[in-house]
Write an enzyme that holds these catalytic residues in place. Structure first.
Site, PDB file in Angstrom:
ATOM      1  N   SER A 151       0.863  -1.183   0.000  1.00  0.00           N
ATOM      2  CA  SER A 151       0.000   0.000   0.000  1.00  0.00           C
ATOM      3  C   SER A 151       0.897   1.230   0.000  1.00  0.00           C
ATOM      4  CB  SER A 151      -0.916  -0.021   1.217  1.00  0.00           C
ATOM      5  OG  SER A 151      -0.163   0.263   2.366  1.00  0.00           O
ATOM      6  N   GLY A 153       1.800   2.819  -2.392  1.00  0.00           N
ATOM      7  CA  GLY A 153       2.678   2.823  -3.562  1.00  0.00           C
ATOM      8  C   GLY A 153       3.971   2.064  -3.394  1.00  0.00           C
ATOM      9  N   GLU A 258     -11.641   3.474  -4.679  1.00  0.00           N
ATOM     10  CA  GLU A 258     -10.839   4.352  -5.543  1.00  0.00           C
ATOM     11  C   GLU A 258     -11.193   4.158  -7.011  1.00  0.00           C
ATOM     12  OE1 GLU A 258      -7.114   3.167  -2.871  1.00  0.00           O
ATOM     13  OE2 GLU A 258      -6.576   4.445  -4.541  1.00  0.00           O
ATOM     14  N   GLU A 270      -9.297   0.208  -6.864  1.00  0.00           N
ATOM     15  CA  GLU A 270      -9.164  -0.706  -5.728  1.00  0.00           C
ATOM     16  C   GLU A 270     -10.025  -0.199  -4.577  1.00  0.00           C
ATOM     17  OE1 GLU A 270      -5.317  -0.804  -3.973  1.00  0.00           O
ATOM     18  OE2 GLU A 270      -5.353   1.299  -3.448  1.00  0.00           O
ATOM     19  N   ASP A 277      -6.340   6.980   3.363  1.00  0.00           N
ATOM     20  CA  ASP A 277      -5.425   8.093   3.669  1.00  0.00           C
ATOM     21  C   ASP A 277      -5.874   9.397   3.013  1.00  0.00           C
ATOM     22  OD1 ASP A 277      -2.642   6.886   1.568  1.00  0.00           O
ATOM     23  OD2 ASP A 277      -4.757   7.197   1.124  1.00  0.00           O
ATOM     24  N   THR A 278      -6.428   9.306   1.790  1.00  0.00           N
ATOM     25  CA  THR A 278      -6.885  10.553   1.163  1.00  0.00           C
ATOM     26  C   THR A 278      -8.059  11.154   1.923  1.00  0.00           C
ATOM     27  OG1 THR A 278      -8.369   9.310  -0.286  1.00  0.00           O
ATOM     28  CG2 THR A 278      -6.160   9.809  -1.153  1.00  0.00           C
ATOM     29  N   ARG A 359       5.191   9.621   5.696  1.00  0.00           N
ATOM     30  CA  ARG A 359       4.192  10.622   6.037  1.00  0.00           C
ATOM     31  C   ARG A 359       4.222  10.841   7.547  1.00  0.00           C
ATOM     32  NH1 ARG A 359      -1.031   8.100   4.922  1.00  0.00           N
ATOM     33  NH2 ARG A 359      -0.229   7.807   2.825  1.00  0.00           N
TER      34      ARG A 359
END
Ligand SMILES: Nc1ncnc2c1ncn2[C@@H]1O[C@H](COP(=O)(O)OP(=O)(O)OP(=O)(O)O)[C@@H](O)[C@H]1O
Ligand SMILES: NCC(=O)N[C@@H]1O[C@H](COP(=O)([O-])[O-])[C@@H](O)[C@H]1O
Ligand SMILES: [Mg+2]
Length: 390
Positions: A151, A153, A258, A270, A277-278, A359
């Site tokens: 996840s 990326g 998404e 997905e 997170d967004t 992050r």
């Protein structure tokens, strides 16, 4: 004295906000992750440090705490153990099957594309470089390579020429989570924009948050904003697909669904059966955040109409190197960007170590337009400075 006891599997920034919301509704929260002092552990009643991919450790933690709800916050969990406890009457959120299907990209993709017939990118799986070459024959170039378990990326590459494939395969294998050397090779979708449609499945039915636009780099979200303009038809198509897939998974909670959006089509990408997170932007943009909604749906509490406060954006605060000793400054400068009706907020996650591109926090800002909110959130994030000690 508690409303319910929750065992949280995964204690990052999303788990932290979930734990805060759960505490507000009187829950007891035990936060688990593979390292100590994880963000959600700092706000939970108790914490456990173990590998959630290890069946025995996971089983012992569940037996020790005997929770009312098990809430997975990440994919890398030995989901067979969750099924064992669900069969004994423990509620796994949203269900053990959903946790199992979404643990690996391939299984939820096959349900969406093959079982439900949702529009997705062309794709094939591969468990070797040779198989990856064969998969590219099907998807064409450019294509996107991802580990089936990952996840944010991690392990992802976009391959534009056949000469880049070997490095992409190696990058995926080196960065996959879990124990499966398997990748998905996807057709590259030249979308106009992409959204996360936060979809709440509760005893009251299925409801949707306003679509969240987001910008990604290295396969990881950098900014998100709400609302994002979509034609009525495209939004209805997205909601119809989201409803189909969350009803197939069943259970109760919030789902991050998404989609890629081209000029005239919505394409399923997905889904995560948990806050996304967004969706951190909803900490400022909505009357109830994605975390509040997840707790309410899990506990069977009412889901009122989800109200958007106005154009709002988030921008991530990233570290740029490995460090165990660091400090974060600039809160006052960032929060001083609040002006008139426009608000600015910052959430620092409390992660104990930095890594390149990890992050570490998020800045939130409202504005009279999404563009203004995005600019203010980016400026607020830029004012937060991580200083690293040698
Ligand atoms: N087939 C594709 N075509 C074009 N862009 C893609 C494709 N797949 C992924 N991307 C880009 O990479 C981003 C991350 O992809 P994806 O969401 O699959 O990765 P992830 O590791 O599961 O991320 P997360 O779990 O944080 O959502 C997408 O939001 C999109 O910007
Ligand atoms: N896209 C998934 C996602 O954002 N997951 C969030 O990141 C944490 C891991 O962060 P870390 O790798 O910095 O520990 C997870 O625990 C979750 O909160
Ligand atoms: Mg994603």
């Amino acid at each position: 004295m508690f409303t319910a006891k929750i065992l949280l599997l995964g204690s990052g920034e999303l788990g932290k906000e979930f734990a805060i919301s759960a505490k507000r509704y009187g829950c007891q929260v035990i936060a688990c992750d593979s390292y100590a002092h994880a963000p959600a552990m700092q706000v939970a009643d108790e914490s456990e440090v173990f590998s959630m991919l290890d069946a025995d450790s996971l089983r012992q933690a569940i037996e020790r705490h005997r929770p009312d709800f098990i809430v997975p916050e990440i994919e890398a969990i030995r989901t067979e153990v969750l099924q064992e406890f669900e069969d004994k009457g423990v509620t796994v959120v949203p269900s053990a099957r959903a946790a199992s299907l979404t643990m690996n990209r391939d299984r939820i993709r096959d349900v969406a594309a093959q079982e439900l017939g949702l529009r997705t990118s062309k794709y094939r799986y591969a468990e070797s470089l040779d198989e990856a070459r064969g998969a590219v024959e099907h998807t064409g170039l450019p294509c996107v390579i991802k580990p089936v378990m990952s996840s944010s990326g991690k392990g992802q590459s976009t391959v534009r020429t056949s000469g880049e494939l070997e490095r992409a395969w190696e990058h995926a294998v080196a960065n996959m989570r879990g124990d499966r050397r398997k990748i998905i090779v996807e057709e590259f979708i030249p979308f106009e924009y992409e959204i996360t449609l936060l979809t709440v499945r509760s005893r009251d039915g299925v409801s949707f948050c306003a679509p969240i636009g987001h910008r990604q780099e290295r396969g990881d979200y950098q900014e998100s904003w709400q609302p994002t303009p979509m034609t009525g038809k495209l939004l209805a198509d997205a909601q119809e697909m989201a409803r189909k897939v969350v009803d197939n998974l069943g259970g109760y909670g919030i789902f991050g669904v998404e989609f890629f959006v081209t000029r005239d089509e919505v394409i399923f990408s997905e889904l995560s059966p948990r806050p996304h997170d967004t969706g951190l932007v909803t900490l400022l943009s909505q009357n109830l955040s994605e975390f509040d909604l997840h707790v309410r749906a899990v506990l069977g509490l009412p889901i009122p109409s989800i109200r958007l406060n106005g154009p709002t954006a988030s921008a991530v605060i990233l570290a740029d190197r490995d460090a165990e000793r660091f400090s974060i400054k600039g809160l006052k400068e960032a929060l001083s960007l609040s002006a008139g009706e426009s608000e600015v907020e910052v959430r620092l996650f409390g992660k104990p170590m930095t890594r390149p591109c990890r992050r570490m926090g998020v800045a939130l800002a409202s504005g009279s337009t999404v563009e203004e909110a995005r600019e203010r959130a980016r400026e607020a994030a830029a004012r937060i400075r991580i200083t690293y000690e040698a």
